[in-house]
Design a protein around this motif. Sequence first.
Motif, mmCIF file in Angstrom:
data_model
loop_
_atom_site.group_PDB
_atom_site.id
_atom_site.type_symbol
_atom_site.label_atom_id
_atom_site.label_comp_id
_atom_site.label_asym_id
_atom_site.label_seq_id
_atom_site.Cartn_x
_atom_site.Cartn_y
_atom_site.Cartn_z
ATOM 1 N N TYR A 141 0.795 -1.262 0.032
ATOM 2 C CA TYR A 141 0.140 -0.069 0.105
ATOM 3 C C TYR A 141 0.736 1.220 -0.090
ATOM 4 O O TYR A 141 1.628 1.435 1.045
ATOM 5 N N LEU A 142 0.831 2.133 -1.154
ATOM 6 C CA LEU A 142 1.812 3.217 -1.203
ATOM 7 C C LEU A 142 0.829 4.407 -0.951
ATOM 8 O O LEU A 142 0.207 4.873 -1.706
ATOM 9 N N ARG A 143 1.259 5.086 0.104
ATOM 10 C CA ARG A 143 0.680 6.157 0.537
ATOM 11 C C ARG A 143 0.898 7.282 -0.416
ATOM 12 O O ARG A 143 2.038 7.504 -0.577
ATOM 13 N N GLU A 144 -0.120 8.056 -0.750
ATOM 14 C CA GLU A 144 0.064 9.320 -1.252
ATOM 15 C C GLU A 144 1.097 9.193 -2.458
ATOM 16 O O GLU A 144 2.115 10.009 -2.323
ATOM 17 N N ASP A 145 1.245 8.308 -3.360
ATOM 18 C CA ASP A 145 2.211 7.913 -4.045
ATOM 19 C C ASP A 145 2.042 8.602 -5.441
ATOM 20 O O ASP A 145 2.975 8.661 -6.469
#
Length: 176
Positions: A141-145
């Motif tokens: 899960y890549l936050r604010e990617d």
Amino acid sequence: MIELTPLSGKYFGVLFEWERDEKLQGLVGRGKKLSFTAFSELWYELIARCKNCYYIILDDKLPIGFCNIYNIDRKNKNAEIGYYIGDDRYRFKGKGRIFLKKLLQIAFYEHNLHKIYAKTFGTNAGNIKFLKSFGFKEEGYLREDKFEDGQYEDVVIFGLLEKEFRRFIGMGDELI
Ligand SMILES: CC(C)(COP(=O)(O)OP(=O)(O)OC[C@H]1O[C@@H](n2cnc3c(N)ncnc32)[C@H](O)[C@@H]1OP(=O)(O)O)[C@@H](O)C(=O)NCCC(=O)NCCS
């Protein structure tokens, strides 16, 4: 009948239209805005580099979408896929299940890959359900990617191993 046909110049017009569709781009992410000439040059170059990577989805010979295999890592035998049904009248009618199975067969058995990734916006609940229905597992899960429409969006990575795909096909879903 759903078929995948290699992307060629004759489909650049419809691909260009889809790539400019604001609603669709909100779901898949926005690319650079190019003139049709620059767009065509770019695609001719990409196709020349990989002949069995870019496909138009045909429904009874009518182009309805696009899918591809990219970021191929030959050493570790993995790659990413991307896809969309460009014409929304053809969504949610079971066509996605058919073309994705065909794309995965090309990825696993023509490119001889071990694992396939798909990235999607965390907000794209429909696509997340779609991937999970194929046995894809959430791997990251890549936050604010991604920066889209003036704000950062979370991105979720899903992965599917070849043995999982084989199991999925064996589970009553006939080989196409
Ligand atoms: C995602 C997409 C390719 C799926 O293709 P589709 O033909 O619409 O999907 P199908 O009808 O084959 O559905 C297969 C399964 O996926 C799930 N699914 C697909 N779209 C869904 C949605 N919007 N909401 C909930 N579930 C969905 C369901 O589990 C469905 O199985 P079910 O009908 O037995 O419940 C297509 O809807 C699309 O192109 N959407 C817009 C672009 C996009 O989001 N692309 C992915 C970006 S990375």
